[in-house]
Design an enzyme around this catalytic site. Structure first.
Site, PDB file in Angstrom:
ATOM      1  N   SER A 120     -33.876 -32.108 -22.383  1.00  0.00           N
ATOM      2  CA  SER A 120     -32.707 -32.629 -22.958  1.00  0.00           C
ATOM      3  C   SER A 120     -32.791 -34.121 -22.907  1.00  0.00           C
ATOM      4  O   SER A 120     -32.406 -34.822 -23.931  1.00  0.00           O
ATOM      5  CB  SER A 120     -31.533 -32.112 -22.065  1.00  0.00           C
ATOM      6  OG  SER A 120     -30.237 -32.797 -22.501  1.00  0.00           O
TER       7      SER A 120
ATOM      8  N   SER B 111     -25.799 -31.240 -25.526  1.00  0.00           N
ATOM      9  CA  SER B 111     -25.109 -31.444 -24.441  1.00  0.00           C
ATOM     10  C   SER B 111     -26.218 -31.606 -23.329  1.00  0.00           C
ATOM     11  O   SER B 111     -27.229 -31.005 -23.405  1.00  0.00           O
ATOM     12  CB  SER B 111     -24.232 -30.174 -23.922  1.00  0.00           C
ATOM     13  OG  SER B 111     -23.555 -30.417 -22.761  1.00  0.00           O
ATOM     14  N   GLU B 112     -26.146 -32.434 -22.669  1.00  0.00           N
ATOM     15  CA  GLU B 112     -27.012 -33.094 -21.799  1.00  0.00           C
ATOM     16  C   GLU B 112     -27.605 -31.904 -20.722  1.00  0.00           C
ATOM     17  O   GLU B 112     -28.589 -32.127 -20.178  1.00  0.00           O
ATOM     18  CB  GLU B 112     -26.709 -34.472 -21.114  1.00  0.00           C
ATOM     19  CG  GLU B 112     -25.808 -34.304 -20.030  1.00  0.00           C
ATOM     20  CD  GLU B 112     -25.029 -35.536 -19.834  1.00  0.00           C
ATOM     21  OE1 GLU B 112     -25.259 -35.908 -18.614  1.00  0.00           O
ATOM     22  OE2 GLU B 112     -24.480 -36.286 -20.814  1.00  0.00           O
ATOM     23  N   ASN B 113     -26.748 -31.007 -20.530  1.00  0.00           N
ATOM     24  CA  ASN B 113     -26.978 -30.105 -19.585  1.00  0.00           C
ATOM     25  C   ASN B 113     -28.018 -28.905 -20.090  1.00  0.00           C
ATOM     26  O   ASN B 113     -28.472 -27.928 -19.429  1.00  0.00           O
ATOM     27  CB  ASN B 113     -25.948 -29.159 -18.891  1.00  0.00           C
ATOM     28  CG  ASN B 113     -24.823 -28.532 -20.040  1.00  0.00           C
ATOM     29  OD1 ASN B 113     -24.752 -29.087 -21.223  1.00  0.00           O
ATOM     30  ND2 ASN B 113     -24.693 -27.293 -20.002  1.00  0.00           N
ATOM     31  N   GLY B 114     -28.474 -29.291 -21.637  1.00  0.00           N
ATOM     32  CA  GLY B 114     -29.617 -28.285 -22.138  1.00  0.00           C
ATOM     33  C   GLY B 114     -29.116 -27.352 -23.376  1.00  0.00           C
ATOM     34  O   GLY B 114     -29.387 -26.279 -23.407  1.00  0.00           O
TER      35      GLY B 114
END
Length: 217
Positions: free
Chosen positions: A87, A45-48
């Site tokens: 990320s 997930s791109e939020n890390g």
């Protein structure tokens, strides 16, 4: 015809063992619930977050563990957490094998619009532009038509573009389609949906060759 979970269940069949997969906001987040047995995959997930699992059962949520859509998630053994710079280094460095995104519109040449409707407030494009610019394999999860019954699979997108010529495959509530030089190639029909219904619901070029099988979920 499929519901959102049915779309996610069908897309889960596209995930291969050993893949690193980015799940976008909306229907794509449900894919983690339907990974076939014996498949080892790392969801990012791109939020890390790397190593997302299925959604938690009610009562087991941890408000500190969320995906990019602010939904509570679970993590699998070995999962890791990191900042946005790392990320997006994964994403821009093409270390993600498959990106699964939602969309408002897709054109029959693979263009995608999924971030803005003119006149409506948005926080920004988010990571969508990076994802579609960097990924070699993009599958879109979406409804075939909008609430007014108008096709979202078009000859040209009417909304601001997120990416150009990047979508490879689309799974809707009605069908599985592949983007080709000749347009949307119909690969599978959703249970109970006819080829004629799909033709009527598709505004872009549609290629139909031979008998089209019904999806197996």
């Amino acid at each position: 015809m499929l519901d959102k979970d049915g779309i996610a269940r069908r897309i889960a069949k596209e995930v291969k063992d050993g893949y690193y997969v980015n799940l976008g906001i909306g229907i794509p987040t449900l894919v983690a619930n339907y990974v076939p047995d014996g498949i080892d995959v790392e969801f990012q997930s791109e939020n890390g977050v790397l190593g997302m699992g299925p959604f938690p059962y009610e009562g087991d949520e941890d408000a500190d563990i969320i995906n990019a859509g602010k939904q509570t998630i679970t993590t699998l053994p070995g999962a890791s957490f990191f900042d946005s710079s790392l990320s997006f280094a994964m994403i821009r460095g093409q270390h993600v094998h498959l990106t699964i995104l939602g969309a408002m519109e897709v054109a029959d040449n693979g263009d995608i619009a999924n971030w803005k409707i003119p006149g409506k407030m948005v926080k920004g494009m988010g990571g969508a532009m990076d994802l579609v610019a960097s990924a070699e394999n993009i599958i879109v999860a979406m409804m075939h038509t909008n609430k007014a019954g108008e096709s979202k699979l078009l000859s040209a997108c009417t909304l601001p573009l997120t990416g150009v010529g990047c979508v490879k495959k689309i799974v809707t509530n009605m069908a599985v389609l592949e983007v080709t030089d000749k347009g949307f190639k119909l690969l599978e029909r959703a249970p109970g949906v006819s080829v004629e219904e799909i033709k009527k619901a598709t505004a872009g070029r549609l290629v139909v060759e031979g008998d089209i099988p019904e999806m197996i979920l």
